[in-house]
Design a protein around this motif. Structure first.
Motif, PDB file in Angstrom:
ATOM      1  N   ALA A  45       7.138   5.545  -2.012  1.00 33.39           N
ATOM      2  CA  ALA A  45       6.961   5.149  -3.410  1.00 33.39           C
ATOM      3  C   ALA A  45       5.498   5.147  -3.822  1.00 33.39           C
ATOM      4  CB  ALA A  45       7.532   3.753  -3.619  1.00 33.39           C
ATOM      5  N   LEU A  46       5.274   5.298  -5.105  1.00 30.87           N
ATOM      6  CA  LEU A  46       3.995   4.986  -5.715  1.00 30.87           C
ATOM      7  C   LEU A  46       4.169   3.568  -6.244  1.00 30.87           C
ATOM      8  CD1 LEU A  46       1.155   5.890  -6.546  1.00 30.87           C
ATOM      9  CD2 LEU A  46       2.137   6.641  -8.699  1.00 30.87           C
ATOM     10  N   ILE A  47       3.423   2.622  -5.680  1.00 34.49           N
ATOM     11  CA  ILE A  47       3.587   1.214  -6.016  1.00 34.49           C
ATOM     12  C   ILE A  47       2.481   0.804  -6.980  1.00 34.49           C
ATOM     13  CG2 ILE A  47       3.611  -1.133  -5.075  1.00 34.49           C
ATOM     14  CD1 ILE A  47       4.692   0.134  -2.469  1.00 34.49           C
ATOM     15  N   GLY A  53      13.928   5.957  -7.479  1.00 31.64           N
ATOM     16  CA  GLY A  53      14.483   6.841  -6.474  1.00 31.64           C
ATOM     17  C   GLY A  53      13.872   6.668  -5.102  1.00 31.64           C
ATOM     18  N   SER A  54      12.899   5.790  -4.958  1.00 31.09           N
ATOM     19  CA  SER A  54      12.271   5.554  -3.652  1.00 31.09           C
ATOM     20  C   SER A  54      13.215   4.730  -2.781  1.00 31.09           C
ATOM     21  CB  SER A  54      10.959   4.793  -3.816  1.00 31.09           C
ATOM     22  OG  SER A  54      10.084   5.515  -4.636  1.00 31.09           O
TER      23      SER A  54
END
Length: 167
Positions: free
Chosen positions: A44-46, A37-38
């Motif tokens: 985002a959490l990458i 959903g980013s």
């Protein structure tokens, strides 16, 4: 990366000096994931999967932001057999080996480190009481984190060990 360059001296001679040189690294796109959903990297959490040899991890002992205890525990626990991010220890030639009771001599032990980078709520960070900021003078993490703020963090983990944490 350091390079050696030859420079002229005032007396007409030459001497070698070390200079910093820029380096680049390409990350395999198959080894990077982000939260669903980013719409852009900042949202985002990458997560990046980074393979290391045990000796490479040991080189981080004593460096700012790294947890010496976590690095030593990971090398002690997985240094002979390796560790995959899916939770399996590795056997010889990189094959998955579910029987890890016997050490495998001669195999190359690769330890897969998960590097996480992104924004995390302060309320979640405060639950990790054993983490400390890279700046040792800042005090315990719970004293510098506000529950109602979001913080950008970077961390490296292997199994249940934190190797690096930066706030």
């Amino acid at each position: 990366r350091k390079l050696r360059r030859w420079v002229s001296t005032p007396d007409g001679g030459r001497t070698a000096v070390e200079v910093s040189a820029p380096t680049w690294q390409r990350v395999d796109p198959a080894l990077v994931w982000w939260t669903p959903g980013s719409t852009k990297p900042g949202d985002a959490l990458i997560v990046e999967l980074m393979p290391f040899l045990p000796s490479d991890l040991e080189a981080f002992v004593g460096q700012p932001g790294f947890y010496d205890e976590g690095i030593r525990a990971v090398v002690s626990r997985f240094g002979q057999r390796g560790w995959r991010a899916d939770g399996f220890e590795l056997g010889s030639r990189g094959s998955i080996d579910r029987d890890v009771s016997q050490p495998d001599s001669g195999s190359l032990a690769v330890i897969e480190v998960l590097a996480l980078c992104g924004r995390v709520p302060g309320s979640l960070l405060r639950t990790f009481t054993d983490l400390k900021p890279a700046d040792e003078t800042a005090g315990p993490l719970e004293s510098v984190i506000a529950e109602d703020k979001t913080y950008f963090i970077q961390t490296w983990v292997v199994a249940d060990h934190v190797l690096y944490f930066c706030l």
